[in-house]
Structure formats: C-alpha cells, structure tokens
Design a protein around this motif. Structure first.
Motif, mmCIF file in Angstrom:
data_model
loop_
_atom_site.group_PDB
_atom_site.id
_atom_site.type_symbol
_atom_site.label_atom_id
_atom_site.label_comp_id
_atom_site.label_asym_id
_atom_site.label_seq_id
_atom_site.Cartn_x
_atom_site.Cartn_y
_atom_site.Cartn_z
ATOM 1 N N GLY A 1 38.239 40.782 -36.707
ATOM 2 C CA GLY A 1 36.818 40.790 -36.358
ATOM 3 C C GLY A 1 36.505 40.307 -34.957
ATOM 4 N N PRO A 2 37.104 40.927 -33.909
ATOM 5 C CA PRO A 2 36.903 40.420 -32.548
ATOM 6 C C PRO A 2 35.451 40.534 -32.073
ATOM 7 C CG PRO A 2 37.888 42.599 -32.471
ATOM 8 C CD PRO A 2 37.856 42.175 -33.922
ATOM 9 N N MET A 3 35.026 39.553 -31.298
ATOM 10 C CA MET A 3 33.706 39.575 -30.671
ATOM 11 C C MET A 3 33.743 40.585 -29.528
ATOM 12 S SD MET A 3 30.572 38.423 -30.170
ATOM 13 C CE MET A 3 30.559 37.102 -31.356
ATOM 14 N N ALA A 4 32.675 41.338 -29.358
ATOM 15 C CA ALA A 4 32.581 42.269 -28.236
ATOM 16 C C ALA A 4 32.503 41.484 -26.928
ATOM 17 C CB ALA A 4 31.348 43.151 -28.394
ATOM 18 N N VAL A 5 33.105 42.048 -25.883
ATOM 19 C CA VAL A 5 33.041 41.454 -24.555
ATOM 20 C C VAL A 5 32.473 42.479 -23.575
ATOM 21 C CG1 VAL A 5 34.880 39.767 -24.906
ATOM 22 C CG2 VAL A 5 35.445 42.026 -24.045
ATOM 23 N N TYR A 6 31.766 41.963 -22.592
ATOM 24 C CA TYR A 6 31.120 42.809 -21.584
ATOM 25 C C TYR A 6 32.156 43.405 -20.646
ATOM 26 C CZ TYR A 6 28.112 44.148 -17.693
ATOM 27 O OH TYR A 6 27.462 44.833 -16.707
ATOM 28 N N LYS A 7 31.987 44.693 -20.329
ATOM 29 C CA LYS A 7 32.913 45.372 -19.439
ATOM 30 C C LYS A 7 32.269 45.746 -18.102
ATOM 31 C CE LYS A 7 36.094 44.510 -21.457
ATOM 32 N NZ LYS A 7 37.145 43.814 -20.819
ATOM 33 N N ARG A 8 31.114 46.410 -18.119
ATOM 34 C CA ARG A 8 30.485 46.860 -16.871
ATOM 35 C C ARG A 8 29.165 47.559 -17.149
ATOM 36 N NH1 ARG A 8 34.024 50.034 -13.739
ATOM 37 N NH2 ARG A 8 32.225 50.360 -12.443
ATOM 38 N N ARG A 9 28.458 47.892 -16.098
ATOM 39 C CA ARG A 9 27.255 48.726 -16.180
ATOM 40 C C ARG A 9 27.633 50.157 -15.824
ATOM 41 N NH1 ARG A 9 21.910 46.079 -15.661
ATOM 42 N NH2 ARG A 9 22.287 43.847 -15.683
ATOM 43 N N ILE A 10 27.028 51.088 -16.540
ATOM 44 C CA ILE A 10 27.123 52.507 -16.202
ATOM 45 C C ILE A 10 25.679 52.988 -16.140
ATOM 46 C CG2 ILE A 10 27.914 54.800 -16.891
ATOM 47 C CD1 ILE A 10 30.172 53.459 -18.465
ATOM 48 N N ARG B 1 36.113 49.349 -30.659
ATOM 49 C CA ARG B 1 34.765 49.905 -30.644
ATOM 50 C C ARG B 1 34.147 49.608 -29.292
ATOM 51 N NH1 ARG B 1 36.953 51.283 -34.423
ATOM 52 N NH2 ARG B 1 36.501 51.001 -36.614
ATOM 53 N N TYR B 2 33.617 50.632 -28.671
ATOM 54 C CA TYR B 2 32.834 50.467 -27.445
ATOM 55 C C TYR B 2 31.374 50.696 -27.808
ATOM 56 C CZ TYR B 2 36.944 50.583 -24.423
ATOM 57 O OH TYR B 2 38.129 50.300 -23.797
ATOM 58 N N GLN B 3 30.502 49.943 -27.180
ATOM 59 C CA GLN B 3 29.080 50.158 -27.385
ATOM 60 C C GLN B 3 28.374 50.091 -26.046
ATOM 61 O OE1 GLN B 3 25.921 47.586 -29.584
ATOM 62 N NE2 GLN B 3 26.978 48.875 -31.072
ATOM 63 N N ALA B 4 27.500 51.052 -25.807
ATOM 64 C CA ALA B 4 26.649 51.057 -24.620
ATOM 65 C C ALA B 4 25.237 50.726 -25.093
ATOM 66 C CB ALA B 4 26.681 52.423 -23.952
ATOM 67 N N TRP C 1 32.558 60.632 -22.967
ATOM 68 C CA TRP C 1 31.483 59.786 -23.504
ATOM 69 C C TRP C 1 30.867 58.950 -22.377
ATOM 70 C CZ3 TRP C 1 31.134 54.335 -24.419
ATOM 71 C CH2 TRP C 1 30.098 53.953 -25.269
ATOM 72 N N LYS C 2 31.717 58.347 -21.530
ATOM 73 C CA LYS C 2 31.215 57.563 -20.397
ATOM 74 C C LYS C 2 30.469 58.441 -19.397
ATOM 75 C CE LYS C 2 34.994 55.593 -19.071
ATOM 76 N NZ LYS C 2 35.965 54.761 -18.339
ATOM 77 N N GLU C 3 30.961 59.656 -19.179
ATOM 78 C CA GLU C 3 30.259 60.580 -18.285
ATOM 79 C C GLU C 3 28.880 60.936 -18.828
ATOM 80 O OE1 GLU C 3 33.185 63.688 -18.024
ATOM 81 O OE2 GLU C 3 34.261 62.675 -16.389
ATOM 82 N N ASP C 4 28.778 61.083 -20.146
ATOM 83 C CA ASP C 4 27.497 61.342 -20.786
ATOM 84 C C ASP C 4 26.534 60.184 -20.528
ATOM 85 O OD1 ASP C 4 25.470 62.416 -22.377
ATOM 86 O OD2 ASP C 4 26.641 62.380 -24.223
ATOM 87 N N LEU C 5 27.032 58.953 -20.632
ATOM 88 C CA LEU C 5 26.203 57.790 -20.329
ATOM 89 C C LEU C 5 25.731 57.837 -18.875
ATOM 90 C CD1 LEU C 5 28.373 55.006 -21.996
ATOM 91 C CD2 LEU C 5 26.203 55.905 -22.872
ATOM 92 N N ARG C 6 26.654 58.108 -17.985
ATOM 93 C CA ARG C 6 26.326 58.163 -16.554
ATOM 94 C C ARG C 6 25.272 59.228 -16.269
ATOM 95 N NH1 ARG C 6 30.804 61.008 -13.589
ATOM 96 N NH2 ARG C 6 29.605 62.728 -14.456
ATOM 97 N N ASP C 7 25.424 60.384 -16.898
ATOM 98 C CA ASP C 7 24.541 61.510 -16.611
ATOM 99 C C ASP C 7 23.194 61.453 -17.335
ATOM 100 O OD1 ASP C 7 26.617 62.400 -15.048
ATOM 101 O OD2 ASP C 7 27.328 63.874 -16.511
#
Length: 111
Positions: A38-47, A64-67, A103-109
């Motif tokens: 059950g790891p705690m989510a950690v911040y990675k960056r802004r997109i 699991r990644y979450q934006a 998926w990250k490109e979708d966030l960016r766009d």
C-alpha cells in the motif's frame, strides 16, 4: 505543502508524499491502497495544469499514476502500470491509452 509550492519539474533530492499536500483529494491519498504494501503516492512533476503522482515502483512492478488538475482537484485521471511495462488509463480526451507516454501526451495536449 500547498499547490503553489509543488515544483514544476521532478525533485531529485527528496520525494513529496501525497499526505504532505494540504489540498490532496482523498482519491489521491488512496492511490496505492490496492498495491502490495500500500505505498503512498509521491509527487513527480507538473504537466501543464496537471500534477503527476505515482504510487509504486517506476518499473518492474504494479504502479498507479494519477494526474490531478492543479486548479480543480476533483478532476483526475489514472494510469495503471503493470510489471511487464504494459498498462492502461483514460486521459482527458476520453481516449483509453495502453502506453504511458501517450497518456502523458494526452495530459499535455488537454490542459
């Protein structure tokens, strides 16, 4: 930390856990609950307007990644990464992605 304090680029010297973010939505705090240990989510960056968080390993395991939208924390999208490198997640365009990169490109766009 408040939203304005989260850096735009990755933090190399320390991780910022989701429970340190004052405005963190409950869905983010529970992101890794179904993963081993059950790891705690950690911040990675802004997109763009999105704040990217990860629970679990970057590779070789279930993660699991979450934006989360920085300006509307009730808006969020998740990508589930599998140990073999495959994964799935819906992006803001409503397209289901099987590659983390697209998926990250979708966030960016779609900020």
């Amino acid at each position: 930390m408040h939203t304005v304090d989260l850096p735009p680029t990755p933090t190399r010297d320390r991780n910022i856990p989701a429970d340190a973010w004052v405005e963190a939505p409950a869905v983010l705090l529970e992101l890794g609950a179904d993963l081993p240990a059950g790891p705690m989510a950690v911040y990675k960056r802004r997109i763009g307007r999105w704040l990217l968080w990860r629970a679990g390993p970057a590779s070789g395991g279930h993660a699991r990644y979450q934006a989360v939208a920085a300006d509307a924390i009730d808006q969020h999208y998740e990508f589930r990464l599998q140990p073999d490198g495959g994964g799935t997640g819906r992006g803001p365009s409503d397209v289901v992605h099987t590659r983390f990169r697209t998926w990250k490109e979708d966030l960016r766009d779609h900020g």
